[in-house]
Design a protein around this motif. Structure first.
Motif, short mmCIF file in Angstrom:
data_model
loop_
_atom_site.label_atom_id
_atom_site.label_comp_id
_atom_site.label_asym_id
_atom_site.label_seq_id
_atom_site.Cartn_x
_atom_site.Cartn_y
_atom_site.Cartn_z
N ASP A 1 0.82 -1.21 0.00
CA ASP A 1 0.00 0.00 0.00
C ASP A 1 0.85 1.26 0.00
OD1 ASP A 1 -2.34 -1.48 0.02
OD2 ASP A 1 -2.45 -1.53 2.22
N LEU B 1 1.15 3.13 -3.37
CA LEU B 1 -0.04 3.71 -3.99
C LEU B 1 0.01 5.23 -3.86
CD1 LEU B 1 -2.81 1.25 -2.76
CD2 LEU B 1 -1.69 1.31 -4.99
N LYS C 1 -12.56 4.05 -9.36
CA LYS C 1 -12.72 4.70 -8.06
C LYS C 1 -13.84 4.04 -7.27
CE LYS C 1 -12.87 9.30 -6.01
NZ LYS C 1 -12.93 10.76 -6.29
N LYS D 1 -6.71 -1.77 -7.62
CA LYS D 1 -5.49 -0.98 -7.58
C LYS D 1 -4.96 -0.82 -9.01
CE LYS D 1 -5.59 -1.10 -3.05
NZ LYS D 1 -6.79 -1.93 -2.89
N ASP E 1 -5.15 8.24 -5.51
CA ASP E 1 -5.25 7.60 -4.18
C ASP E 1 -5.05 6.09 -4.28
OD1 ASP E 1 -5.75 10.07 -3.12
OD2 ASP E 1 -7.94 9.82 -3.11
N TYR E 2 -5.36 5.51 -5.43
CA TYR E 2 -5.25 4.06 -5.60
C TYR E 2 -4.40 3.70 -6.82
CZ TYR E 2 -9.11 5.22 -8.77
OH TYR E 2 -9.88 5.81 -9.74
N THR E 3 -3.61 4.65 -7.30
CA THR E 3 -2.83 4.45 -8.53
C THR E 3 -1.35 4.69 -8.28
OG1 THR E 3 -4.70 5.18 -9.88
CG2 THR E 3 -2.55 5.15 -10.93
N GLN F 1 -6.60 -9.37 -4.00
CA GLN F 1 -7.19 -8.13 -4.49
C GLN F 1 -7.10 -8.07 -6.02
OE1 GLN F 1 -6.18 -4.58 -2.05
NE2 GLN F 1 -4.87 -5.95 -0.87
#
Length: 259
Positions: free
Chosen positions: A101, A104, A187, A192, A219-221, A254
């Motif tokens: 994480d 990210l 989103k 991810k 935020d997730y890239t 995930q």
């Protein structure tokens, strides 16, 4: 001047207890010739294929071609600072990248070094870049769609999670736009995303990062950049690094999208 024998004895005792007898044993070679991002090194007879080596100036190399009397090293950095006769040390480690994480929302190079000015990537989790892919028989069937957010694509040629999709087109026809839209549309879905820019102009990559930031997609890239000015070996490694970072999430149950 008087000496206290007890104090001297206690100091010696402490030094003996703290003594570390570990020996750092590494193979050391010398650069025979270097050019165009490739170095030929003599003396690393026990180096592994795909092992990281370190040049005298701190540049990382990757053992690529194991010959009888020398080793071909691809230089993952500025090869112009490496000269004939420079020392090369083996590390005993295969090429790996930081995962988890912590990467990210970051912009990194293919080795995981930060390029966004937000400080180092602090994580103890790493994953080898070169791993054997899971066999077809062991993979789950593709049964869940990945929505791109483009109705024409999702309706006529839906993309499944676990599937590869090739986007073909001439210049300036919207290939990158489809990938960016797909990332933005993830989103809230828990997917991810990893955008790997190989050989692109830095200005183009900056525009992509700006677009992702405006829509809250960073935020997730993670963006892995090996720009047009990067050495050829770094561009070669970039897709493998991006895949390794994404596979970490895949193996932890995930979903991940790589563009």
């Amino acid at each position: 001047m008087k000496f206290n024998a007890d104090e001297i004895a206690s100091v010696l005792q402490a030094e003996i207890e703290q003594f570390d007898a570990q020996i750092d044993v590494r193979e050391v070679g010398r650069v025979l010739e270097v050019g165009d991002g490739i170095a030929r090194v003599y003396g690393l007879s026990g180096v592994m294929s795909g092992e990281m080596v370190e040049f005298a100036n701190g540049t990382i190399g990757l053992a690529f071609n194991l010959e009888e009397n020398s080793v071909g090293i691809i230089i993952l950095g500025d090869y112009l600072e490496i000269n004939e006769g420079d020392e090369v040390r083996s590390t005993g480690k295969l090429l790996s990248v930081p995962v988890g994480d912590e990467i990210l929302g970051r912009v990194v190079d293919p080795l995981g070094n930060p390029l966004d000015g937000k400080g180092p990537v602090v994580t103890n989790n790493r994953r080898d870049v070169e791993v054997i892919a899971t066999g077809v028989a062991e993979r789950q069937p593709v049964c869940e769609p990945l929505q791109t957010g483009i109705k024409a694509v999702d309706a006529m040629t839906p993309i499944g999670r676990g599937q590869r999709e090739l986007i073909i087109g001439d210049r300036k026809t919207g290939k990158t736009a489809i990938g960016i839209d797909a990332i933005i549309n993830q989103k809230g879905s828990g997917v991810k995303c990893f955008y790997v820019a190989v050989g692109q102009k830095e200005s183009t990559v900056a525009t992509v990062i700006d677009a992702l930031s405006k829509h809250g997609a960073m935020d997730y890239t993670t963006v892995i950049v090996a720009g047009a000015s990067a050495p050829a070996p770094v561009q070669y490694v970039a897709p493998y690094s991006g895949t390794a970072m994404a596979e970490h999430f895949m193996h932890n149950g995930q979903h991940a999208l790589i563009v």
